[in-house]
Design a protein around this motif. Structure first.
Motif, mmCIF file in Angstrom:
data_model
loop_
_atom_site.group_PDB
_atom_site.id
_atom_site.type_symbol
_atom_site.label_atom_id
_atom_site.label_comp_id
_atom_site.label_asym_id
_atom_site.label_seq_id
_atom_site.Cartn_x
_atom_site.Cartn_y
_atom_site.Cartn_z
ATOM 1 N N LEU A 146 -103.425 74.647 -31.987
ATOM 2 C CA LEU A 146 -103.228 74.000 -33.286
ATOM 3 C C LEU A 146 -101.876 74.375 -33.887
ATOM 4 O O LEU A 146 -101.130 73.525 -34.377
ATOM 5 C CB LEU A 146 -104.351 74.404 -34.245
ATOM 6 C CG LEU A 146 -105.647 73.602 -34.102
ATOM 7 C CD1 LEU A 146 -106.669 74.090 -35.102
ATOM 8 C CD2 LEU A 146 -105.346 72.126 -34.317
ATOM 9 N N ILE A 147 -101.557 75.684 -33.819
ATOM 10 C CA ILE A 147 -100.280 76.142 -34.383
ATOM 11 C C ILE A 147 -99.124 75.431 -33.688
ATOM 12 O O ILE A 147 -98.172 74.963 -34.318
ATOM 13 C CB ILE A 147 -100.149 77.675 -34.225
ATOM 14 C CG1 ILE A 147 -101.195 78.381 -35.077
ATOM 15 C CG2 ILE A 147 -98.763 78.135 -34.622
ATOM 16 C CD1 ILE A 147 -101.244 79.870 -34.872
ATOM 17 N N MET A 148 -99.231 75.310 -32.349
ATOM 18 C CA MET A 148 -98.142 74.688 -31.594
ATOM 19 C C MET A 148 -98.020 73.206 -31.914
ATOM 20 O O MET A 148 -96.928 72.660 -31.952
ATOM 21 C CB MET A 148 -98.377 74.868 -30.092
ATOM 22 C CG MET A 148 -98.288 76.286 -29.640
ATOM 23 S SD MET A 148 -96.692 77.013 -30.054
ATOM 24 C CE MET A 148 -97.047 78.710 -29.755
ATOM 25 N N LEU A 149 -99.177 72.565 -32.144
ATOM 26 C CA LEU A 149 -99.158 71.153 -32.527
ATOM 27 C C LEU A 149 -98.340 70.983 -33.799
ATOM 28 O O LEU A 149 -97.459 70.119 -33.890
ATOM 29 C CB LEU A 149 -100.588 70.668 -32.791
ATOM 30 C CG LEU A 149 -101.364 70.055 -31.638
ATOM 31 C CD1 LEU A 149 -102.688 69.546 -32.145
ATOM 32 C CD2 LEU A 149 -100.562 68.941 -31.007
ATOM 33 N N ILE A 150 -98.628 71.854 -34.793
ATOM 34 C CA ILE A 150 -97.920 71.760 -36.071
ATOM 35 C C ILE A 150 -96.440 72.073 -35.874
ATOM 36 O O ILE A 150 -95.559 71.369 -36.361
ATOM 37 C CB ILE A 150 -98.555 72.731 -37.092
ATOM 38 C CG1 ILE A 150 -99.988 72.289 -37.376
ATOM 39 C CG2 ILE A 150 -97.742 72.789 -38.366
ATOM 40 C CD1 ILE A 150 -100.817 73.314 -38.094
ATOM 41 N N LEU A 151 -96.200 73.130 -35.078
ATOM 42 C CA LEU A 151 -94.813 73.573 -34.852
ATOM 43 C C LEU A 151 -94.003 72.466 -34.186
ATOM 44 O O LEU A 151 -92.851 72.217 -34.531
ATOM 45 C CB LEU A 151 -94.840 74.826 -33.965
ATOM 46 C CG LEU A 151 -93.763 75.871 -34.212
ATOM 47 C CD1 LEU A 151 -93.714 76.242 -35.674
ATOM 48 C CD2 LEU A 151 -94.050 77.093 -33.372
ATOM 49 N N ALA A 152 -94.615 71.790 -33.207
ATOM 50 C CA ALA A 152 -93.865 70.779 -32.463
ATOM 51 C C ALA A 152 -93.683 69.512 -33.285
ATOM 52 O O ALA A 152 -92.628 68.887 -33.252
ATOM 53 C CB ALA A 152 -94.585 70.456 -31.159
ATOM 54 N N GLY A 153 -94.717 69.133 -34.040
ATOM 55 C CA GLY A 153 -94.672 67.842 -34.692
ATOM 56 C C GLY A 153 -94.161 67.856 -36.116
ATOM 57 O O GLY A 153 -93.589 66.880 -36.583
ATOM 58 N N PHE A 154 -94.374 68.956 -36.824
ATOM 59 C CA PHE A 154 -94.116 68.920 -38.264
ATOM 60 C C PHE A 154 -93.220 70.056 -38.745
ATOM 61 O O PHE A 154 -93.357 70.505 -39.871
ATOM 62 C CB PHE A 154 -95.446 68.965 -39.034
ATOM 63 C CG PHE A 154 -96.409 67.899 -38.602
ATOM 64 C CD1 PHE A 154 -96.276 66.607 -39.059
ATOM 65 C CD2 PHE A 154 -97.417 68.195 -37.695
ATOM 66 C CE1 PHE A 154 -97.141 65.625 -38.642
ATOM 67 C CE2 PHE A 154 -98.292 67.216 -37.281
ATOM 68 C CZ PHE A 154 -98.153 65.919 -37.752
ATOM 69 N N SER A 155 -92.357 70.578 -37.909
ATOM 70 C CA SER A 155 -91.506 71.657 -38.401
ATOM 71 C C SER A 155 -90.059 71.405 -38.001
ATOM 72 O O SER A 155 -89.773 70.698 -37.033
ATOM 73 C CB SER A 155 -91.966 73.014 -37.844
ATOM 74 O OG SER A 155 -91.562 73.131 -36.509
ATOM 75 N N THR A 156 -89.156 71.993 -38.773
ATOM 76 C CA THR A 156 -87.738 71.875 -38.451
ATOM 77 C C THR A 156 -87.457 72.474 -37.090
ATOM 78 O O THR A 156 -86.705 71.912 -36.292
ATOM 79 C CB THR A 156 -86.900 72.633 -39.500
ATOM 80 O OG1 THR A 156 -87.515 72.466 -40.764
ATOM 81 C CG2 THR A 156 -85.492 72.136 -39.526
#
Lengths: 349, 335
Positions: free
Chosen positions: B192-202
């Protein structure tokens, strides 16, 4: 001037350092006895054990010079050994067949590597990864997952016998390296290989058949690995598919790097590679004779890799020259230099 | 690359491939997974059960955690070979800290994670500052960590601690008999963390930009240097977390743990549709890639008459198919 330009000098220095260390700290390291008309001693042992590394590293030198890498050598060694062992246990083949058939079959796998890389343009690291993973599986499939033990007078000649007091394996390895070196240096092929490693596209426009040369480099490596596999299999009189050649790809790459061949491709030095292989093996043997756990060799190898990379790195040279020559420092900061380089790259200047 | 770009009117094939260029590998992965899974279910009815599916998550959890970090490294156009040795080192090191030095497991876990982060950052530093080839630099890391693991202890060390028992006993029940144990939970949280990191972070956007074209990324003003270091740091954290999970899962530390794991992880990431040339890839694809590996392993166990080396051959063949597909995609997309 000549010495300063010579790339082999680093490998030679490293080897001398290790031998000097042994001269001082290890008793009887240099003593060579003659028993039953054979030479015995640590030095002979190093040569004997380095033979498979010398062989695979020689092939690897050519592959790296074309700008590639071959990770599958360890698995190819296991496959060639497994083929030979299966042939011995399943039939009465003439001895020469036991050498020729495994070498030819393994060479075909080299063709496969070469086709993927030369003709399909897949990155070498990845293309050879396929055979590295599945090759050991194939070898285990051939031997049924067991260590196939055999006795065969003729076949063992390569791995166990002595010629003029020296192990046959050493002579074979050195002869092979010498033959390859003569072949590429006395013909234009060596130049072609270096040119492809420098710039593959430019070489093609000049008229060099880069694809075929890449394929042949991988085939030569596969043949070298096959012979190394036969040596090791003959030496232990058994095909141990899960262990023969394990980690050999790393040793081979390391030998090439120590020998002064830049890992990005281009200029290559087979002489340096042989010295590099000897450096690695003498390091291992030294650690063994010191009674230090042999696992330390891995840490040593890691440090050697970092050291060699430092010596080869263009960035390090620049940083040092800036450090010693402050006037240059004012020219460009690292970020500015990065931007400068990228701009040139993008504009294709 | 120095391909000569000529303008071509957009034909149908061009448009189809161009539209799907980013998603096509991943979609292929999902289709392959569905085909393999249904084939396995058809030949073994018992295969189609929640228990088997949960088992995919449990037995491959540490590999999946590492594969998540590796996904970022490969998207950025790099590679990290040190992950397998990191598992070995962290597993023996954490066991050593807990059993021999009697450090509280939670602080031991923290120390291990910090070590992984620091080691990863150092590798990233060497790669970024001195221009080491990622392949060579992390190869040295592989040797170094494996050697260090042997230095800590050659024998395996057992872990016996009430806190560890409490951690590993934690599970979320899914049905009466089946529950999601802590290893699978850690994996899902990391996912989940990686999903957010890849899709929604600078950070994620920077990683994609670097992988697509590093030079343009520099010229666009993206902090390439620091992002590269962070990528390897992330991979270091993931692999040390994988090592911790491995140690807690087996209740022991073993210096040989995870040998050759780096290749399985790379295979899972590639099968998951991450382009080795960089710039394209998704954690979801990697998740499915890990599931595919699980299906292969479990199917071979179910089949019974197939030996373990078939796993290697199957993974190698799948790797080949996907690499060839990637190759064809990228060539079509360029033309």
């Amino acid at each position: 001037m000549n010495i300063k330009q010579s790339k082999e000098i680093w490998a030679f220095l490293a080897l001398s350092l290790i031998l000097l260390f042994n001269l001082i700290f290890t008793q009887g390291f240099f003593s060579i006895e003659i028993r039953d008309g054979r030479f015995y001693g640590s030095l002979i042992d190093i040569l004997n054990r380095a033979a498979p590394i010398i062989l695979t590293a020689t092939g690897m030198t050519l592959v790296i010079a074309t700008g590639g890498i071959d990770l599958s050598v360890g698995s190819l060694m296991a496959i060639s050994g497994a083929i030979a062992a299966v042939m011995i246990s399943n039939g009465d083949f003439p001895t020469i067949f036991l050498f020729v058939v495994p070498i030819i079959l393994t060479a075909l796998l080299g063709v496969w590597n070469g086709l993927l890389i030369g003709f399909r343009g897949i990155q070498p690291f990845i293309a050879t990864l396929i055979l590295m993973v599945s090759g050991r599986g194939i070898a285990q499939l051939l031997t049924g997952g067991q260590i196939l033990i055999f006795e065969h007078q003729g076949f063992e000649l390569l791995g166990r016998s002595y010629f003029l007091g020296f192990p046959v394996a050493v002579s074979v390895a050195l002869l092979m390296a010498l033959a390859i070196n003569l072949f590429v240096r006395k013909t234009a092929i060596g130049l072609f290989i270096e040119s492809i490693g420098g710039n593959s596209t430019a070489s093609r426009y000049v008229g060099i058949n880069d694809k075929m040369i890449k394929v042949s480099a991988y085939v030569v490596t596969a043949i070298c690995a096959a012979i190394a596999g036969l040596i090791m299999t003959g030496n232990i009189r058994g095909a141990d598919s899960s262990h023969i050649g394990l980690g050999m790809e790393l040793d081979a790459i390391l030998s090439v790097a120590i020998g002064g061949t830049v890992l990005e491709g281009g200029r290559f030095h087979i002489g340096g590679t042989i010295l590099g292989a000897l450096v690695i093996q003498s390091l291992t043997t030294t650690i063994l004779t010191l009674g230090v756990p042999v696992e330390i060799t891995q840490i040593m190898k890691a440090l050697v890799v970092v050291l060699v990379s430092f010596l080869q790195s263009e960035n390090v040279k620049e940083i040092f020259s800036q450090y010693f020559n402050p006037r240059k420092k004012a020219l460009l900061t690292p970020i500015e230099k990065q931007i400068d380089d990228s701009t040139k790259e993008v504009l294709n200047v | 690359m120095s391909e000569i770009n000529t303008f071509r009117p957009a034909g149908l094939g061009y448009r189809i491939f161009n539209i799907n260029k980013t998603y096509l590998p991943m979609i292929t992965t999902i289709i392959v997974f569905l085909i393999m899974y249904s084939f396995a279910c058809l030949s073994h009815p018992m295969f189609f059960s929640l228990r088997v599916f949960v088992n995919f998550l449990i037995s491959n959890s540490f590999m999946g955690i590492i594969a998540m970090g590796m996904t970022f490294v490969i998207i950025s156009g790099g590679i990290d070979l040190s992950v397998g040795s990191m598992v070995g080192f962290i597993s023996i090191f954490s066991a050593y800290l807990i059993t021999n030095l009697e450090i509280h497991p939670l602080s031991a876990i923290l120390i291990c994670l910090l070590f992984g982060a620091a080691f990863g950052y150092f590798q990233g530093f060497l790669i970024d500052r001195f221009g080491f080839a990622p392949f060579i630099c992390t190869l040295a890391g592989l040797f170094f960590l494996r050697g260090s693991a042997y230095v800590v202890s050659l024998e395996s060390i057992a872990i016996n601690h009430p806190t560890v028992d409490a951690i590993t006993a934690f599970a979320i029940p899914l049905s009466q008999k089946i529950s999601l144990p802590f290893t699978a939970l850690v994996y899902l949280i990391v996912f989940l963390i990686m999903l957010i990191l890849a899709g929604f972070s600078t950070f994620g956007r920077n990683v994609y930009a670097i992988g697509d074209n590093e030079n343009s990324a520099i010229l666009m003003g993206i902090p390439v240097s620091s992002t590269k270091r962070k990528i390897y740091m992330l991979s270091g954290i993931c692999s040390s977390l994988g090592g911790i999970v491995y140690a807690l899962y087996t209740f022991s530390g073993y210096a040989l743990a995870g040998s050759g794991l780096e290749l399985d992880v790379i295979a899972a990431v590639v099968i998951g549709g991450t382009m080795l040339t960089g710039g394209i890839g998704f954690p979801v694809g990697t998740f499915v890639g890990v599931l595919i590996m699980g299906v292969i392993q479990t199917f071979i166990t179910f089949q019974g008459n197939l030996s373990s080396w078939w796993t290697k051959i199957m993974i190698g063949s799948l790797l080949f198919v996907f690499i060839l597909l990637q190759n064809i995609f990228s060539k079509t997309a360029h033309k």
